[in-house]
Design a protein around this motif. Structure first.
Motif, PDB file in Angstrom:
ATOM      1  N   ALA A  84       0.822  -1.214   0.000  1.00 36.23           N
ATOM      2  CA  ALA A  84       0.000   0.000   0.000  1.00 36.23           C
ATOM      3  C   ALA A  84       0.852   1.258   0.000  1.00 36.23           C
ATOM      4  O   ALA A  84       0.468   2.283  -0.561  1.00 36.23           O
ATOM      5  N   GLY A  85       2.028   1.202   0.623  1.00 32.58           N
ATOM      6  CA  GLY A  85       2.867   2.389   0.721  1.00 32.58           C
ATOM      7  C   GLY A  85       3.755   2.643  -0.473  1.00 32.58           C
ATOM      8  O   GLY A  85       4.465   3.660  -0.512  1.00 32.58           O
ATOM      9  N   SER A  86       3.732   1.753  -1.469  1.00 31.38           N
ATOM     10  CA  SER A  86       4.627   1.911  -2.614  1.00 31.38           C
ATOM     11  C   SER A  86       4.178   3.026  -3.558  1.00 31.38           C
ATOM     12  O   SER A  86       4.978   3.575  -4.315  1.00 31.38           O
ATOM     13  N   GLY A  87       2.886   3.348  -3.542  1.00 29.03           N
ATOM     14  CA  GLY A  87       2.359   4.344  -4.458  1.00 29.03           C
ATOM     15  C   GLY A  87       2.220   3.852  -5.883  1.00 29.03           C
ATOM     16  O   GLY A  87       1.916   4.635  -6.787  1.00 29.03           O
ATOM     17  N   LEU A  88       2.435   2.550  -6.104  1.00 29.45           N
ATOM     18  CA  LEU A  88       2.365   1.972  -7.445  1.00 29.45           C
ATOM     19  C   LEU A  88       1.018   1.310  -7.669  1.00 29.45           C
ATOM     20  O   LEU A  88       0.405   0.799  -6.726  1.00 29.45           O
ATOM     21  N   ARG A  89       0.580   1.297  -8.911  1.00 24.94           N
ATOM     22  CA  ARG A  89      -0.677   0.665  -9.282  1.00 24.94           C
ATOM     23  C   ARG A  89      -0.371  -0.570 -10.106  1.00 24.94           C
ATOM     24  O   ARG A  89       0.639  -0.642 -10.806  1.00 24.94           O
ATOM     25  N   SER A  90      -1.269  -1.547 -10.043  1.00 25.88           N
ATOM     26  CA  SER A  90      -1.033  -2.801 -10.760  1.00 25.88           C
ATOM     27  C   SER A  90      -0.971  -2.592 -12.264  1.00 25.88           C
ATOM     28  O   SER A  90      -0.210  -3.260 -12.967  1.00 25.88           O
ATOM     29  N   THR A  91      -1.759  -1.649 -12.772  1.00 25.86           N
ATOM     30  CA  THR A  91      -1.803  -1.361 -14.208  1.00 25.86           C
ATOM     31  C   THR A  91      -1.828   0.147 -14.416  1.00 25.86           C
ATOM     32  O   THR A  91      -2.566   0.853 -13.742  1.00 25.86           O
ATOM     33  N   THR A  92      -1.012   0.620 -15.357  1.00 27.17           N
ATOM     34  CA  THR A  92      -0.901   2.047 -15.622  1.00 27.17           C
ATOM     35  C   THR A  92      -0.842   2.282 -17.123  1.00 27.17           C
ATOM     36  O   THR A  92      -0.200   1.511 -17.843  1.00 27.17           O
ATOM     37  N   LEU A  93      -1.496   3.315 -17.587  1.00 20.12           N
ATOM     38  CA  LEU A  93      -1.407   3.701 -18.989  1.00 20.12           C
ATOM     39  C   LEU A  93      -0.247   4.679 -19.137  1.00 20.12           C
ATOM     40  O   LEU A  93      -0.260   5.764 -18.555  1.00 20.12           O
ATOM     41  N   VAL A  94       0.775   4.281 -19.894  1.00 15.11           N
ATOM     42  CA  VAL A  94       2.006   5.059 -20.038  1.00 15.11           C
ATOM     43  C   VAL A  94       1.953   5.861 -21.334  1.00 15.11           C
ATOM     44  O   VAL A  94       1.724   5.292 -22.409  1.00 15.11           O
TER      45      VAL A  94
END
Length: 368
Positions: A89-99
């Motif tokens: 939860a603290g990583s700030g990353l999402r499982s999927t991202t549109l780049v």
């Protein structure tokens, strides 16, 4: 009977099956199978071996390779972490991202240590109406598919990328055959939920995700006798025969809160009960369903509301109403909101962090 509701639960239940057997009824399968199927990298390799369409992918070994990926995949790209259940939860990353840029891809790769798994970059398959489909099924021993159905995602939340806000049971032989072939190849036993998207360029349905567990809209595929994948698993694991399903294409599943948000966000452009006519059905690679809004006989499955038990619906409504009030209050208190003093509108300057810039919109992948 113990039923997983998300990928990480399915992975741990399978790994702990030897200790859980005797206390719970569980399908027998290799303890590492759910983890291998939920792993985006392994799934891509499996699809390649079986000839099942899957979006083109680059697995960059460095930030430089990530930055070079747009030359092969184009922009925007879809960035995924191969094992999203390892994200904290603290990583700030999402499982999927549109780049949207090479620089964004390089920056994501540099955060691989925090993600706990490898970064995957996929070709983006453009969204179009009627392009998103799903398959739900229950598989017994000897690769027997005892209950199954394919459906079309009519509304989603967030728009175009999220969970099913409104879905329709609609036969799709191409999606069904791909799912059956994949499940048979790995010897899958249990409940599964697969996501597909139609690719106009190749004229095929591409497998996006393999969820080795129950999907959120599983009740859509309830037959005329009330049989669904959960009841099928219970009957099978208790040694009782599973009746042959009496399917009900045309049924509709609606998650009331998300469907409302999706309709509002679309500005009224969405037509959730539009019949899939010949042109749109051909473009999505399947025959038209020939069904308009679900009839009384076919029925509509609500996620929250039931006339004989309205408590869940009232609880959901209270939570969402409270959340809306909190967001509205916070918005009014936030710098940048216009305030009135002595009859004049006084704009308050909005604080912008040093070096800050508008971030690109992300597209999150969520459980169906």
């Amino acid at each position: 009977m113990l039923i997983a509701m998300d990928d990480i639960s399915a992975i741990h239940i399978a790994a702990l099956a030897p200790r859980l057997t005797g206390r719970y009824l569980l399908p027998e399968q290799p303890p590492d199978l759910p983890g291998r199927l939920a792993d985006k990298e392994e799934l891509a390799g499996l699809c390649k071996r079986l000839g099942i369409p899957h979006p083109a992918m680059v697995i960059p070994a460095s930030a430089a390779e990530a930055a070079a990926a747009p030359w092969e995949l184009g922009l925007p790209m879809v960035a995924k972490w191969s094992r999203p259940w390892l994200l904290t939860a603290g990583s700030g990353l999402r499982s999927t991202t549109l780049v949207h840029s090479a620089a964004d891809a390089a920056r994501l790769h540099e955060q691989g240590d925090a993600a706990g798994s490898r970064l995957l970059l996929q070709r983006y398959l453009p969204y179009r109406p009627d392009s998103d489909w799903f398959f739900h099924g229950y598989f017994g021993d000897q690769d027997r598919c005892l209950v199954a159905g394919t459906g079309r995602k009519v509304l989603s939340w967030p728009l175009r990328t999220g969970l099913t806000a409104l879905g329709r049971w609609q036969p799709n032989p191409e999606v069904e055959q791909a799912a059956l072939r994949l499940a048979a190849h790995v010897g899958y036993r249990g409940i599964l939920d697969l996501d597909f998207r139609w690719d106009e360029a190749s004229g095929t349905f591409h497998l996006l995700d393999f969820n080795p567990r129950l999907g959120a809209q599983f009740r859509l595929f309830t037959d005329r006798d009330g049989l669904d994948v959960v009841r099928a698993q219970y009957l099978d694991l208790t040694g009782r025969p599973v009746p042959r399903p009496r399917s009900r294409p045309g049924r509709v599943f609606v998650a009331e809160n998300y469907a409302l948000l999706s309709l509002l966000a679309s500005g009224g452009r969405a037509r959730p009960f539009r019949t899939a006519g010949p042109d749109s059905s051909r473009s999505a690679g399947c025959p038209p369903d020939g069904a308009g809004p679900a009839s009384r006989r076919d029925g509509t499955e609500s996620a929250w509301f039931a006339a004989d038990d309205i408590a869940p619906f009232l609880s959901m409504a209270a939570v969402w109403f409270g959340r809306a009030l909190r967001k509205g209050r916070n918005r009014l208190r936030r710098p940048g909101v216009r305030t009135r003093r002595r009859g004049r509108a006084m704009p308050v300057p909005r604080a912008v962090p040093d070096g800050g810039s508008a971030s690109h919109p992300d597209s999150a992948s969520m459980p169906r």
